[in-house]
Design an enzyme around this catalytic site. Structure first.
Site, PDB file in Angstrom:
ATOM      1  N   CYS A  70       0.778  -1.246   0.000  1.00 39.72           N
ATOM      2  CA  CYS A  70       0.000   0.000   0.000  1.00 39.72           C
ATOM      3  C   CYS A  70       0.810   1.296   0.000  1.00 39.72           C
ATOM      4  O   CYS A  70       0.736   2.088  -0.935  1.00 39.72           O
ATOM      5  CB  CYS A  70      -0.918   0.029   1.221  1.00 39.72           C
ATOM      6  SG  CYS A  70      -1.957  -1.415   1.447  1.00 39.72           S
ATOM      7  N   HIS A 126      -2.376   6.990   4.329  1.00 40.47           N
ATOM      8  CA  HIS A 126      -1.359   5.944   4.513  1.00 40.47           C
ATOM      9  C   HIS A 126       0.060   6.415   4.255  1.00 40.47           C
ATOM     10  O   HIS A 126       0.937   5.615   3.901  1.00 40.47           O
ATOM     11  CB  HIS A 126      -1.671   4.727   3.629  1.00 40.47           C
ATOM     12  CG  HIS A 126      -1.449   3.436   4.347  1.00 40.47           C
ATOM     13  ND1 HIS A 126      -1.548   2.209   3.746  1.00 40.47           N
ATOM     14  CD2 HIS A 126      -1.133   3.186   5.640  1.00 40.47           C
ATOM     15  CE1 HIS A 126      -1.303   1.250   4.622  1.00 40.47           C
ATOM     16  NE2 HIS A 126      -1.050   1.825   5.782  1.00 40.47           N
TER      17      HIS A 126
END
Ligand SMILES: [Ca+2]
Length: 459
Positions: A70, A126
């Site tokens: 990610c 993130h």
């Protein structure tokens, strides 16, 4: 909120000054989507009519590469630079991480903002939340909505005991299934902004990442699927509805004809064959094989990207930075050297990929590079078992694999023993990248770390 509208007013002024023709740019990023799960990528058991409609309106990107997990993919997108330059090449930015995307990096949102775009992120950041200056509204986004961490609960919006839902980087108590909330906010941004200013809308859904959670109405759509696959299918179906919501908002605002939309996953599907489907491509999330880094992707831009085509040229997430800035008529303002190249002519006119080589990643324990149709994968440790952390156990001896992707796209035959010269050439390229890498920032959780009540705020 005031700040958002004040910036909107400035952006509107920029439009009046002559920026009206600039295309809007929308990037929809799925999380942990299998390469072959959507209809447009050959999926059969989970209908994805809205994502398929987008693909049919433009091109399927057959060789679009990202990072194996990610955060690195998001870092690559935000900066146009490989995450080995940020120290983000290993694992993901964990909830307790005391680092983020380095502040000297100029983000794609900052670049587009400087070109008169109104910018928004709806979904998962993130890229660091341990200090306020790392949050999206400090990194070029006029508007932020969603969460900072991966793997949060879709209903409670909690990750590891901390609440993680925010609007303009302040706590937000909106209730609902996160996929629905993200899509609704993205559609609202389109409705509020279209026609007033060119916009850059980044929609990184947390779907279809674990935990596998979906409302009953979606689970009920899949009576013939079982266990994790059923939940995953329900989550993907909800995300497809979300994509439909965003595309409908573009249509309603009359913006579709002047909007470039790119859809991609951030990495390949985890647990392929059980939860996700990467088709015949080898392995999945957390690995450098094609199933980990060559993802489901498509792009539509009426009048620019040929309709109903498949683009087989290799491209990488880092390319979107220079490509978007060129489209936006902005000069590349990133002060640091870009790895990404302008793939505008590749997307719109079928020109060959501008890359001599694409770095798929380099860490202290593994690395891979693609050059032309050849790919080299070097490992001194096993693949990461959960796909999110550091490497697995050290191997007894390093493994070197060479694949001819033209003849063997599924990486079944290791040609390293037969093609010593080719191995040496790609090894030189990979080592050249590795020499430029900075030390990975990932570290275990500090023993004295206290989870804050709200992520992004002090505990
Ligand atoms: Ca992911």
């Amino acid at each position: 909120m005031f700040r958002f509208f004040a910036l909107l007013a400035l952006a509107t002024f920029a439009t009046a000054a002559g920026a009206a023709e600039k295309p809007n740019i929308v990037v929809i990023l799925a999380d942990d989507l299998g390469r072959a799960d959507c209809g447009f990528m050959g999926g059969k058991d989970i209908p994805t009519p809205n994502i398929d409609k987008l693909a049919k309106a433009g091109a399927t990107l057959d060789a679009f590469y990202v990072q194996p997990v990610c955060s690195p993919t998001r870092a690559a997108f935000m900066t146009g630079r490989y995450p080995m330059r940020h120290g983000l090449q290993v694992g993901v930015v964990r909830p307790w991480a005391q680092y983020g995307l380095p502040l000297e990096e100029q983000t794609i949102a900052q670049g587009l903002k400087s070109a008169g775009y109104t910018t928004a992120i709806c979904g998962k950041w993130h890229l660091g939340h341990f200090q306020p200056e790392y949050l999206p509204t400090k990194r070029g986004f006029d508007h932020q909505y969603g969460h900072y961490n991966g793997a949060l609960d879709y209903f409670t919006h909690i990750r590891d005991g901390g609440f993680d839902w925010h609007r303009d980087d302040a706590v937000c108590r909106d209730e609902g299934y996160s996929t629905h909330l993200i899509a609704k906010e993205a559609a609202k941004f389109v409705a509020d902004t279209a026609g007033k200013s060119p916009f850059f809308l980044y929609v990184p859904f947390n779907a279809v990442h674990a935990p596998l959670e979906a409302p009953d109405e979606y689970l009920n759509r899949f009576p013939n699927l079982k266990n994790q696959r059923k939940k995953y299918a329900a989550m993907l179906s909800a995300m497809d509805d979300g994509v439909g919501t965003i595309l409908a908002a573009l249509d309603k605002a009359g913006a579709t004809s002047n909007t470039l939309v790119i859809f991609s996953s951030d990495n390949g599907g985890p647990s392929p064959g059980t939860v996700t489907d990467n088709g015949p491509y080898r392995a999945g999330k957390g690995t450098l094989y094609e199933g980990g880094v060559r993802v489901a992707a498509c792009a539509a831009w009426p009048g620019h990207i040929p309709v109903g085509t498949t683009n087989r040229e290799p491209m990488h997430m880092v390319d979107l930075y220079p490509t978007f800035l060129k489209i936006a008529g902005a000069t590349v303002s990133q002060k640091l050297p870009l790895d990404g190249l302008d793939v505008g002519p590749t997307l719109t006119a079928g020109k060959p990929s501008p890359h001599e080589s694409i770095l798929l990643n380099t860490t202290p324990s593994n690395g891979a590079v693609r050059a032309g149709d050849w790919k080299l994968v070097v490992k001194t440790a096993a693949d990461d078992p959960d796909g999110e952390g550091d490497a697995g156990k050290p191997l007894a001896k390093p493994s070197v694999e060479l694949f001819d992707l033209k003849a063997d796209p599924y990486e079944k035959t290791n040609l390293a023993g037969k093609e010593a010269e080719k191995v040496a050439a790609l090894r030189k390229t990979l080592d050249g990248y590795a020499k430029q890498a900075v030390t990975p920032k990932a570290k275990p959780k500090a023993k004295d770390f206290v989870t804050p009540k709200v992520w992004g705020e002090k505990s």
